[in-house]
Design an enzyme around this catalytic site. Structure first.
Site, PDB file in Angstrom:
ATOM      1  N   HIS A   2      72.334  41.396  60.072  1.00  0.00           N
ATOM      2  CA  HIS A   2      71.582  41.698  58.844  1.00  0.00           C
ATOM      3  C   HIS A   2      70.986  43.103  58.905  1.00  0.00           C
ATOM      4  O   HIS A   2      71.000  43.840  57.919  1.00  0.00           O
ATOM      5  CB  HIS A   2      70.458  40.669  58.638  1.00  0.00           C
ATOM      6  CG  HIS A   2      70.959  39.291  58.326  1.00  0.00           C
ATOM      7  ND1 HIS A   2      71.853  39.053  57.303  1.00  0.00           N
ATOM      8  CD2 HIS A   2      70.708  38.087  58.887  1.00  0.00           C
ATOM      9  CE1 HIS A   2      72.119  37.747  57.263  1.00  0.00           C
ATOM     10  NE2 HIS A   2      71.446  37.145  58.221  1.00  0.00           N
ATOM     11  N   ARG A  58      84.805  33.406  46.694  1.00  0.00           N
ATOM     12  CA  ARG A  58      84.040  32.536  45.797  1.00  0.00           C
ATOM     13  C   ARG A  58      82.853  33.308  45.249  1.00  0.00           C
ATOM     14  O   ARG A  58      82.507  34.381  45.745  1.00  0.00           O
ATOM     15  CB  ARG A  58      83.590  31.263  46.529  1.00  0.00           C
ATOM     16  CG  ARG A  58      82.832  31.488  47.813  1.00  0.00           C
ATOM     17  CD  ARG A  58      82.380  30.149  48.432  1.00  0.00           C
ATOM     18  NE  ARG A  58      81.786  30.354  49.736  1.00  0.00           N
ATOM     19  CZ  ARG A  58      82.380  30.041  50.900  1.00  0.00           C
ATOM     20  NH1 ARG A  58      83.582  29.511  50.916  1.00  0.00           N
ATOM     21  NH2 ARG A  58      81.757  30.263  52.042  1.00  0.00           N
ATOM     22  N   LEU A  73      69.366  55.572  38.231  1.00  0.00           N
ATOM     23  CA  LEU A  73      70.085  54.366  38.645  1.00  0.00           C
ATOM     24  C   LEU A  73      69.104  53.203  38.663  1.00  0.00           C
ATOM     25  O   LEU A  73      67.980  53.343  39.146  1.00  0.00           O
ATOM     26  CB  LEU A  73      70.649  54.579  40.066  1.00  0.00           C
ATOM     27  CG  LEU A  73      71.144  53.334  40.822  1.00  0.00           C
ATOM     28  CD1 LEU A  73      72.380  52.740  40.139  1.00  0.00           C
ATOM     29  CD2 LEU A  73      71.483  53.688  42.279  1.00  0.00           C
ATOM     30  N   ASP A 127      78.450  40.093  51.752  1.00  0.00           N
ATOM     31  CA  ASP A 127      78.636  38.955  52.661  1.00  0.00           C
ATOM     32  C   ASP A 127      79.274  39.385  53.985  1.00  0.00           C
ATOM     33  O   ASP A 127      80.090  40.306  54.013  1.00  0.00           O
ATOM     34  CB  ASP A 127      79.509  37.899  51.964  1.00  0.00           C
ATOM     35  CG  ASP A 127      79.414  36.550  52.668  1.00  0.00           C
ATOM     36  OD1 ASP A 127      78.420  36.303  53.367  1.00  0.00           O
ATOM     37  OD2 ASP A 127      80.351  35.740  52.509  1.00  0.00           O
ATOM     38  N   ARG A 151      69.106  27.889  55.305  1.00  0.00           N
ATOM     39  CA  ARG A 151      69.315  28.497  56.635  1.00  0.00           C
ATOM     40  C   ARG A 151      68.122  28.260  57.562  1.00  0.00           C
ATOM     41  O   ARG A 151      67.029  27.955  57.088  1.00  0.00           O
ATOM     42  CB  ARG A 151      69.559  30.003  56.462  1.00  0.00           C
ATOM     43  CG  ARG A 151      70.826  30.265  55.690  1.00  0.00           C
ATOM     44  CD  ARG A 151      71.183  31.721  55.683  1.00  0.00           C
ATOM     45  NE  ARG A 151      72.414  31.901  54.936  1.00  0.00           N
ATOM     46  CZ  ARG A 151      73.217  32.944  55.057  1.00  0.00           C
ATOM     47  NH1 ARG A 151      72.905  33.916  55.886  1.00  0.00           N
ATOM     48  NH2 ARG A 151      74.315  33.024  54.340  1.00  0.00           N
TER      49      ARG A 151
HETATM   50  C1  IPE Z   1      76.188  34.683  49.142  1.00  0.00           C
HETATM   51  O1  IPE Z   1      76.588  34.608  50.464  1.00  0.00           O
HETATM   52  C2  IPE Z   1      74.763  35.089  49.052  1.00  0.00           C
HETATM   53  C3  IPE Z   1      74.470  36.454  49.441  1.00  0.00           C
HETATM   54  C4  IPE Z   1      75.309  37.358  49.831  1.00  0.00           C
HETATM   55  C5  IPE Z   1      73.087  36.799  49.367  1.00  0.00           C
HETATM   56  P1  IPE Z   1      76.555  33.238  51.286  1.00  0.00           P
HETATM   57  O2  IPE Z   1      77.029  33.560  52.625  1.00  0.00           O
HETATM   58  O3  IPE Z   1      75.216  32.618  51.159  1.00  0.00           O
HETATM   59  O4  IPE Z   1      77.602  32.355  50.485  1.00  0.00           O
HETATM   60  P2  IPE Z   1      78.309  31.007  50.920  1.00  0.00           P
HETATM   61  O5  IPE Z   1      77.228  30.033  51.300  1.00  0.00           O
HETATM   62  O6  IPE Z   1      79.190  31.310  52.061  1.00  0.00           O
HETATM   63  O7  IPE Z   1      79.082  30.594  49.712  1.00  0.00           O
HETATM   64  C1  IPE Z   2      75.251  37.770  53.660  1.00  0.00           C
HETATM   65  O1  IPE Z   2      75.700  37.666  54.960  1.00  0.00           O
HETATM   66  C2  IPE Z   2      73.800  38.105  53.599  1.00  0.00           C
HETATM   67  C3  IPE Z   2      72.947  36.981  53.203  1.00  0.00           C
HETATM   68  C4  IPE Z   2      73.340  35.829  52.730  1.00  0.00           C
HETATM   69  C5  IPE Z   2      71.552  37.200  53.369  1.00  0.00           C
HETATM   70  P1  IPE Z   2      75.769  36.257  55.668  1.00  0.00           P
HETATM   71  O2  IPE Z   2      74.501  36.044  56.405  1.00  0.00           O
HETATM   72  O3  IPE Z   2      76.128  35.181  54.717  1.00  0.00           O
HETATM   73  O4  IPE Z   2      76.937  36.510  56.688  1.00  0.00           O
HETATM   74  P2  IPE Z   2      78.060  35.473  57.113  1.00  0.00           P
HETATM   75  O5  IPE Z   2      78.797  35.085  55.858  1.00  0.00           O
HETATM   76  O6  IPE Z   2      77.359  34.314  57.738  1.00  0.00           O
HETATM   77  O7  IPE Z   2      78.894  36.236  58.065  1.00  0.00           O
HETATM   78 MG    MG Z   3      77.942  34.430  54.146  1.00  0.00          MG
END
Ligand code: IPE
Ligand code: IPE
Ligand code: MG
Length: 224
Positions: A29, A178, A122, A12, A63
């Protein structure tokens, strides 16, 4: 010392990293993919058998379309460019989650799994369109369909992770505490490490620190 068979990671913080350094979530990303490669390498080096990476949740469809398209393009290019490397490194790729993407991507995912199915150093479980609640419901439906008893072992046997041990370690980067619908059943006794760093900033040294800390933890599993 605890041995480590399975590490699961909620990767994340890409979006925030992208905004902070490049004024673009998508470039975050892209940067995050570099961390994926570094962590795979370190996982191999540390002789860990299973690595589960949360790449896209069932909730991430909320999203903007532009971001979703960017993410799946990134994935497609990664698979096209890196699958031969995975084969060379004896890595098996398994997708966990519902594969209901475009027929082109579904085909590529199936082919990538097929090409690496014999590999054994792996196993990488890539969680894509993955949601733990829907995984558990599917397991229960399967049990019902086969007129089996609802038991811990029958539930475990009907999850995507049926053949592999539960994660020893869960890491979540991005300074958020979380689980976001990730492996709710499988994480029952995992050691959880919440990391302040955003995923693109997470480096091998951070990973090794966690692995070393884990090794020293007294795991009770309810015992004393
Ligand atoms: C969890 O991250 C999902 C992934 C890392 C793929 P999110 O960024 O989607 O989680 P929330 O919405 O903040 O809980
Ligand atoms: C996690 O990074 C990757 C995916 C959910 C694809 P985020 O895109 O949720 O990054 P933040 O939490 O918005 O910074
Ligand atoms: Mg996120």
């Amino acid at each position: 010392m605890n041995s480590i068979k399975h590490v699961a990671i909620i990767m994340d913080g890409n979006g925030r990293w992208g905004i902070k350094y490049k004024k673009s979530r998508n470039l975050g990303h892209k940067e995050g993919l570099k961390t994926v490669e570094k962590i795979i390498k370190a996982t191999l080096k540390n002789k860990i058998k299973y690595l589960t990476l949360y790449a896209f949740s069932t909730e991430n469809w909320k999203r903007p379309k532009k971001e979703i398209n960017f993410l799946f393009n990134l994935l497609e290019n990664f698979l096209l460019n890196k699958i031969s490397d995975l084969i060379k490194q004896n890595i098996k790729l398994k997708i966990i989650g519902k594969k209901n993407f475009s027929s082109k991507l579904n085909k590529l995912l199936n082919l990538s799994e097929k090409k690496t199915i014999q590999n054994s150093k792996l196993q990488i479980n890539l969680a894509l369109n993955y949601g733990s609640k829907s995984e558990i419901i599917s397991a229960l439906n399967e049990i019902k369909k086969n007129k089996l008893k609802i038991s811990e072992s029958n539930i475990s046997k009907n999850l995507y992770t049926k053949t592999i041990p539960d994660p020893d370690i869960l890491i979540r980067t991005g300074n958020t505490k979380r689980l976001s619908n990730f492996l709710l059943w499988q994480l029952a006794y995992s050691e959880i490490f919440f990391e302040k760093k955003l995923w693109p900033d997470f480096i091998e040294k951070d990973y090794i620190r966690i692995l070393n800390n884990f090794k020293k933890i007294k795991r009770n599993f309810g015992n004393i």
